[in-house]
Design a protein around this motif. Structure first.
Motif, short mmCIF file in Angstrom:
data_model
loop_
_atom_site.label_atom_id
_atom_site.label_comp_id
_atom_site.label_asym_id
_atom_site.label_seq_id
_atom_site.Cartn_x
_atom_site.Cartn_y
_atom_site.Cartn_z
N UNK A 279 0.77 -1.22 0.02
CA UNK A 279 0.02 -0.01 -0.08
C UNK A 279 0.99 1.31 0.06
N UNK A 280 1.57 1.52 -1.17
CA UNK A 280 2.34 2.67 -1.02
C UNK A 280 1.85 4.12 -1.03
N UNK A 281 0.68 4.29 -1.12
CA UNK A 281 -0.12 5.46 -0.91
C UNK A 281 -0.56 5.88 0.32
N UNK A 282 -0.95 4.76 1.31
CA UNK A 282 -1.56 4.93 2.62
C UNK A 282 -0.61 5.65 3.52
N UNK A 283 -1.27 6.08 4.51
CA UNK A 283 -0.86 6.67 5.68
C UNK A 283 -0.94 5.84 6.87
N UNK A 284 -1.81 4.50 6.77
CA UNK A 284 -1.88 3.31 7.76
C UNK A 284 -2.95 3.89 8.95
N UNK A 285 -2.47 3.51 10.09
CA UNK A 285 -3.11 3.36 11.29
C UNK A 285 -2.70 4.54 12.10
N UNK A 286 -3.66 5.02 12.99
CA UNK A 286 -3.19 5.93 14.03
C UNK A 286 -2.29 5.74 15.06
N UNK A 287 -1.34 6.58 15.59
CA UNK A 287 -0.26 6.25 16.46
C UNK A 287 -0.95 5.74 17.60
N UNK A 288 0.09 4.99 18.61
CA UNK A 288 -0.56 4.43 19.83
C UNK A 288 -1.23 5.62 20.67
N UNK A 289 -2.61 5.41 20.99
CA UNK A 289 -3.07 6.40 21.95
C UNK A 289 -4.07 7.34 20.94
N UNK A 290 -3.97 7.25 19.86
CA UNK A 290 -4.74 7.91 18.90
C UNK A 290 -5.70 7.16 18.26
N UNK B 136 -9.00 -2.96 6.05
CA UNK B 136 -7.87 -3.50 7.00
C UNK B 136 -7.65 -2.29 7.74
N UNK B 137 -8.48 -1.17 7.74
CA UNK B 137 -8.35 -0.26 8.73
C UNK B 137 -7.23 0.87 8.37
N UNK B 138 -6.66 0.92 7.23
CA UNK B 138 -5.49 1.83 6.89
C UNK B 138 -6.24 2.81 5.99
N UNK B 139 -5.72 4.08 6.48
CA UNK B 139 -6.13 5.28 5.88
C UNK B 139 -5.25 5.76 4.53
N UNK B 140 -5.89 6.51 3.69
CA UNK B 140 -5.10 7.27 2.61
C UNK B 140 -5.75 8.20 2.40
N UNK B 141 -4.99 9.31 2.17
CA UNK B 141 -5.31 10.63 1.86
C UNK B 141 -5.62 10.89 0.55
N UNK B 142 -6.57 11.51 0.11
CA UNK B 142 -7.14 11.59 -1.21
C UNK B 142 -7.33 12.94 -1.86
#
Length: 460
Positions: free
Chosen positions: A288-299, A358-364
């Protein structure tokens, strides 16, 4: 009163190297002593309980000592890039009624008048990026420490690590690299050499550097220098944030990391969230080269539609919102705004994103007219206003790492002169384009989509 120095208190007696540059190094024990000595000197210059201090944040040992001393004193520190023009520094000083201006060893008293400040307020970071004195993001030490701890939860920083600190300390990403390494008891190595200098590569090989952090343009330059063909056995991991790096470059870096048994972290953040909000697990980057993934721990992330209603469906764009302990206290535009803040539970990022199964976010896309050019946030409307104040009509658009300034025929020379004077961006990140006229929508407003297509077509 015994001062507690943030980040380094637990290893204040360590003889491990904390900071180094091209000339010298400083162990944690010596750093702790230097911070206490600096705090004592700073206190002699003011009699105000919590002064507002402008700190020129050089990438240097002395600047780190100043920064830690100001945090230990619980004063309010505004971090500015050392190249900030004096006129702009003066504008910040007047607007926020700064009491001191500190640059390396120099301390200048600016005002003896106290400012009423929220007791939580600690650090002010400018959001103006490339233009005049704009509003600042107000951060507490709790914001900074919570984000530092969250980053340490997922980045494999070890106390034996040495990072090559190339990002400005006045930039939230650069500041977080410093904070996390100090908190872990690792070493930050400063250098004035750029990636085009032989000295940079010598440091990378000889120090030996175990981690790198950079914005998209940094990695684009590294790849042009054939970084992905180098062994660099000491390098364990490297991180990228500060804007979207093109997928083809992400894939090249991911391939390099896999081939050489290193880790590559792609991260997403904003100054308003202190630094980081999301990261991609290294094992998912190539997929997934374009995604930003998931929130950091606690976020936590949430997507909102145009009516501010939550979006639960996958692959459905909405405004990305974030909740976590690292969300800023708020914005400040003057000294009066420093007295009290009412932090929001959720930060509206202004970015449009979608989430996959999968719960991974991508900025569009971006909800607001903002760009990031070489890691600097650029407000397109603010730039147009700067030119308008000089009786020049321009329209701005562009993509990450390329600001396009359109003007009508005959104004190009004046626009170029003003651009060089007002916009603090590398020349390669700005292009001035002449047009016969600006395309308009039916309502008479500028048709930026058509303008962008026209300008990109000319530069294809």
């Amino acid at each position: 009163m015994t001062l507690v120095v943030p980040f380094i208190e637990s290893h204040r007696n360590s003889e491990r190297i904390a900071l180094s540059d091209d000339q010298r190094s400083m162990a944690y024990r010596a750093l702790h002593q230097a911070v206490l000595q600096r705090a004592e000197i700073l206190q002699k210059h003011v009699s105000i309980a919590r002064p507002v201090v402008i700190l020129h944040a050089h990438n240097s040992i002395e600047s780190v000592v100043n920064y830690l001393a100001l945090l230990a004193l619980d004063w309010v520190v505004m971090l500015l890039h050392p190249a900030t023009p004096d006129a702009l520094v003066n504008e910040y000083a007047n607007r926020y009624n700064a009491n001191l201006r500190v640059s390396e060893e120099a301390i200048t008293v600016l005002s003896a008048t106290g400012v009423n400040t929220d007791p939580r307020l600690s650090v002010l970071l400018s959001t103006s990026g490339s233009t005049g004195a704009g509003k600042c993001v107000a951060l507490s030490q709790h914001n900074i420490l919570s984000n530092c701890n969250a980053i340490l939860d997922y980045l494999p920083i070890e106390e034996s690590d040495i990072t090559l600190a190339t990002l400005p300390l006045s930039y939230s990403y650069g500041l977080s690299v410093l904070n996390t390494h100090l908190a872990k008891g690792a070493q930050c190595r400063f250098t004035e050499a750029s990636v085009f200098d032989k000295a940079f590569w010598q440091i990378l090989k000889d120090t030996p550097v175990t981690s790198l952090a950079g914005v998209p343009s940094f990695y684009e330059m590294l790849l042009r220098m054939r970084f992905n063909r180098m062994e660099l056995p000491a390098l364990r991991y490297f991180t990228q944030a500060g804007g979207k790096l093109a997928s083809q470059f992400i894939l090249q870096l991911a391939d390099y990391a896999k081939l050489h048994h290193k880790q590559f972290f792609v991260m997403y953040g904003q100054t308003e969230a202190t630094a980081r909000m999301a990261f991609v697990e290294p094992g998912n980057i190539a997929r997934k080269p374009g995604c930003i993934g998931k929130a950091i721990p606690g976020g936590e992330f949430m997507l909102l539609d145009d009516d501010d209603a939550p979006i639960y469906a996958v692959d459905t764009p909405g405004e990305l919102c974030y909740r976590g302990e690292n969300i800023m206290l708020g914005y400040a535009e003057s000294a009066a705004a420093l007295s009290a803040f009412s932090p929001s539970a959720w930060l509206k990022t202004g970015d449009l994103a979608q989430v996959d199964a999968d719960g991974d976010y991508t900025i569009v896309g971006r909800k607001k007219r903002m760009l990031k050019v070489f890691g600097e946030r650029v407000n397109l409307d603010a730039i147009e206003q700067l030119f308008a104040e000089q009786n020049l009509v321009v329209k701005c658009c562009g993509q990450d790492n390329k600001l396009l300034i359109a003007c009508t025929e005959g104004d190009a020379e004046a626009v170029e002169t003003l651009q060089k004077a007002l916009i603090q961006l590398p020349a390669s990140g700005v292009k001035i384009c002449q047009v016969a006229s600006f395309p308009l929508l039916n309502n008479g407003k500028t048709d930026y989509s058509s303008l962008m297509a026209m300008l990109l077509g000319e530069n294809a």
